[in-house]
Enzyme design. Structure first.
Site, PDB file in Angstrom:
ATOM      1  N   ARG A 117       0.839  -1.208   0.000  1.00  0.00           N
ATOM      2  CA  ARG A 117       0.000   0.000   0.000  1.00  0.00           C
ATOM      3  C   ARG A 117       0.872   1.255   0.000  1.00  0.00           C
ATOM      4  O   ARG A 117       1.510   1.593   1.004  1.00  0.00           O
ATOM      5  CB  ARG A 117      -0.896   0.001   1.235  1.00  0.00           C
ATOM      6  CG  ARG A 117      -1.830   1.181   1.300  1.00  0.00           C
ATOM      7  CD  ARG A 117      -2.908   1.157   0.248  1.00  0.00           C
ATOM      8  NE  ARG A 117      -3.843   0.065   0.490  1.00  0.00           N
ATOM      9  CZ  ARG A 117      -4.825  -0.263  -0.372  1.00  0.00           C
ATOM     10  NH1 ARG A 117      -4.982   0.398  -1.513  1.00  0.00           N
ATOM     11  NH2 ARG A 117      -5.624  -1.275  -0.094  1.00  0.00           N
ATOM     12  N   ARG A 129       1.467  -6.210 -10.049  1.00  0.00           N
ATOM     13  CA  ARG A 129       1.886  -5.616  -8.771  1.00  0.00           C
ATOM     14  C   ARG A 129       2.190  -6.646  -7.699  1.00  0.00           C
ATOM     15  O   ARG A 129       2.792  -6.316  -6.678  1.00  0.00           O
ATOM     16  CB  ARG A 129       0.846  -4.606  -8.267  1.00  0.00           C
ATOM     17  CG  ARG A 129      -0.523  -5.196  -7.951  1.00  0.00           C
ATOM     18  CD  ARG A 129      -1.474  -4.129  -7.402  1.00  0.00           C
ATOM     19  NE  ARG A 129      -2.788  -4.664  -7.084  1.00  0.00           N
ATOM     20  CZ  ARG A 129      -3.687  -4.041  -6.337  1.00  0.00           C
ATOM     21  NH1 ARG A 129      -3.416  -2.855  -5.827  1.00  0.00           N
ATOM     22  NH2 ARG A 129      -4.869  -4.582  -6.110  1.00  0.00           N
ATOM     23  N   HIS A 155       0.020   3.695 -10.521  1.00  0.00           N
ATOM     24  CA  HIS A 155      -0.906   4.053  -9.426  1.00  0.00           C
ATOM     25  C   HIS A 155      -0.163   4.849  -8.350  1.00  0.00           C
ATOM     26  O   HIS A 155       0.043   4.365  -7.228  1.00  0.00           O
ATOM     27  CB  HIS A 155      -1.483   2.755  -8.861  1.00  0.00           C
ATOM     28  CG  HIS A 155      -2.651   2.904  -7.934  1.00  0.00           C
ATOM     29  ND1 HIS A 155      -2.723   3.837  -6.936  1.00  0.00           N
ATOM     30  CD2 HIS A 155      -3.803   2.200  -7.854  1.00  0.00           C
ATOM     31  CE1 HIS A 155      -3.857   3.699  -6.272  1.00  0.00           C
ATOM     32  NE2 HIS A 155      -4.532   2.707  -6.819  1.00  0.00           N
ATOM     33  N   GLU A 194      -3.142   8.944 -10.697  1.00  0.00           N
ATOM     34  CA  GLU A 194      -2.599   7.775 -11.396  1.00  0.00           C
ATOM     35  C   GLU A 194      -2.715   8.016 -12.893  1.00  0.00           C
ATOM     36  O   GLU A 194      -3.804   8.265 -13.384  1.00  0.00           O
ATOM     37  CB  GLU A 194      -3.413   6.533 -10.991  1.00  0.00           C
ATOM     38  CG  GLU A 194      -3.645   6.450  -9.491  1.00  0.00           C
ATOM     39  CD  GLU A 194      -4.840   5.550  -9.114  1.00  0.00           C
ATOM     40  OE1 GLU A 194      -5.135   4.595  -9.854  1.00  0.00           O
ATOM     41  OE2 GLU A 194      -5.472   5.819  -8.089  1.00  0.00           O
TER      42      GLU A 194
HETATM   43  O1  LIG Z   1      -7.170  -1.442  -2.844  1.00  0.00           O
HETATM   44  P1  LIG Z   1      -6.602  -1.472  -4.236  1.00  0.00           P
HETATM   45  O2  LIG Z   1      -6.960  -2.721  -5.000  1.00  0.00           O
HETATM   46  O3  LIG Z   1      -5.117  -1.243  -4.233  1.00  0.00           O
HETATM   47  O4  LIG Z   1      -7.259  -0.258  -5.027  1.00  0.00           O
HETATM   48  C1  LIG Z   1      -7.155   1.037  -4.552  1.00  0.00           C
HETATM   49  C2  LIG Z   1      -7.890   2.016  -5.481  1.00  0.00           C
HETATM   50  O5  LIG Z   1      -7.246   2.004  -6.732  1.00  0.00           O
HETATM   51  C3  LIG Z   1      -7.737   2.960  -7.694  1.00  0.00           C
HETATM   52  O6  LIG Z   1      -7.457   4.245  -7.301  1.00  0.00           O
HETATM   53  C4  LIG Z   1      -9.215   2.771  -7.935  1.00  0.00           C
HETATM   54  O7  LIG Z   1      -9.723   3.832  -8.725  1.00  0.00           O
HETATM   55  C5  LIG Z   1      -9.964   2.695  -6.630  1.00  0.00           C
HETATM   56  O8  LIG Z   1     -11.322   2.320  -6.911  1.00  0.00           O
HETATM   57  C6  LIG Z   1      -9.347   1.668  -5.697  1.00  0.00           C
HETATM   58  O9  LIG Z   1     -10.059   1.620  -4.495  1.00  0.00           O
END
Ligand SMILES: O=P(O)(O)OC[C@H]1O[C@H](O)[C@H](O)[C@@H](O)[C@@H]1O
Length: 298
Positions: free
Chosen positions: A79, A103, A173, A273
C-alpha cells in the site's frame, strides 16, 4: 530470487539490496528492495511488483507516500508508492484479482547502469508463467525502466508475444505525499470528462478548473493533457505522462476499512494515477508492443 542479481549489483555501489524489514520494519524476512542512492536523487523499489516505494530528489522531499501500515508479504500488493496496475486496471468482470497481477508478481532485474549525467537506471522484467497464462492467456514481456535523478521516470513496455490480440489497460498508481489532502489543488484536468465511479451508473461530468479533494473521491479522467500539477503546502509535485487517462483517488473516512491504510491516515496522500483505462484502454496486437512513460518531479 534471481541467480545473477548479486553479480549484476556488484558493478554499481550506488545500488544495494535490502530487506523491507530493515527499511520499513514489519516481519522478517520481508521483501527484497533495491535501494538506489544517486548524486541527484534516491529511490527504493521492491522487486515484487517492480514497485517504487520512495523517491527523494537530492536536497528535496519525499514525493511518494508509503502507508505506515503497509504490509510486505509475498503475493500481496504493497500500500503506497507506485504499484503497477496491469494488464487490467480496477475490478475484473470475471472476478480476477483487482488491478491485475503485475503488482504482486516477482520481477527480475535485467540491467543496472549509471548514465552519463549521473542518473541511475534500473530495468526490471516480468515474463509470463503458467500462473499468469491462467489469468491473461498471452505470452508476454513486461519491462519497466526506472531512471532516478532529479526527476523519476518510469518507462514501461508491454510486448504481446502471443498470436492473439491482448485486451489491455494499465495505470502507474502513484500515491503522492501531501501535507493535507484537503488543502491541495490539482491542475491539468480542467475541461476533461471524468467518470465518477462512486455513483450508480458511473455518470460523466466535465471538470471545471482545478480539482480540490474534499470528500471520498474516485474518478477516471479521460483524454487528459500530458501534465498535472499538485500544489500543496510543501510545494508542488509535477506529473508528466504520454498516457491518456488520470485516476484520482482518496478513500477519505473509508480508509478505516482498509487495514493497510489505517484510520486517520488519508489526509497524507492523494493518488493521481496516469494510465490508459476505460475509454482509453486498448488492445495490443499479436506481436505488438504498448509503451508508456511517466515522470515525477518537484
Ligand atoms: O485497494 P486497491 O486494490 O489497491 O485499489 C485502490 C484504489 O485504486 C484505484 O485508485 C481505484 O480507482 C480505486 O477504486 C481503488 O479503491
Amino acid at each position: 530470487m534471481q541467480a545473477n542479481l548479486a553479480t549484476l549489483l556488484a558493478t554499481i555501489p550506488e545500488i544495494s539490496l535490502c530487506s523491507s524489514a530493515d527499511l520499513y520494519g514489519g516481519e522478517e524476512p520481508g521483501l527484497p528492495v533495491l535501494k538506489i542512492q544517486g548524486a541527484s536523487g534516491s529511490a527504493a523499489v521492491a522487486l515484487q511488483g517492480a514497485h517504487l516505494l520512495s523517491f527523494i530528489p537530492a536536497g528535496g522531499r519525499e514525493l511518494l507516500w508509503l502507508s505506515p501500515k503497509a504490509v510486505f508479504a509475498a503475493d500481496k500488493a504493497i500500500r503506497g508508492g507506485i504499484p503497477l496496475c496491469m494488464p487490467w486496471f480496477g475490478r475484473h468482470p470475471e472476478g480476477l484479482p483487482a488491478h491485475g497481477f503485475a503488482r504482486s508478481s516477482n520481477w527480475d532485474v535485467s540491467e543496472v547502469e549509471i548514465l552519463g549525467n549521473g542518473d541511475i537506471k534500473v530495468v526490471l522484467v516480468l515474463h509470463d508463467t503458467a500462473a499468469t497464462q491462467a489469468l491473461w492467456p498471452h505470452a508476454f514481456v513486461f519491462r519497466l525502466a526506472l531512471t532516478v535523478g532529479r526527476e523519476l521516470t518510469l518507462a514501461l513496455s508491454v510486448e504481446n508475444l502471443s498470436d492473439q490480440p491482448a485486451p489491455f489497460s494499465q495505470a502507474f498508481h502513484s500515491y503522492l505525499a501531501v501535507p493535507d489532502v484537503t488543502e491541495i489543488a490539482i491542475s491539468g484536468l480542467d475541461g476533461c470528462t471524468y467518470v465518477n465511479t462512486l455513483l450508480e451508473g458511473h455518470p460523466r461530468k466535465v471538470q471545471e478548473g482545478d480539482l480540490h479533494v474534499q470528500s471520498l473521491t474516485d474518478r477516471v479522467y479521460l483524454n487528459v493533457p500530458a501534465k498535472q500539477v499538485i500544489s500543496h503546502g510543501s510545494g508542488q509535485t509535477h506529473i508528466v505522462s504520454d498516457t491518456h487517462s488520470a485516476i484520482v483517488w482518496n478513500p477519505w473516512e473509508d480508509a478505516a476499512k482498509l487495514a493497510d491504510v489505517g484510520q486517520g491516515n488519508y489526509p497524507g496522500f492523494v493518488c493521481v494515477e496516469r494510465g490508459d483505462v476505460l475509454d482509453n484502454a486498448l488492445t495490443i496486437a499479436a506481436g505488438g508492443v504498448y509503451r508508456a512513460s511517466m515522470t515525477l518531479s518537484e
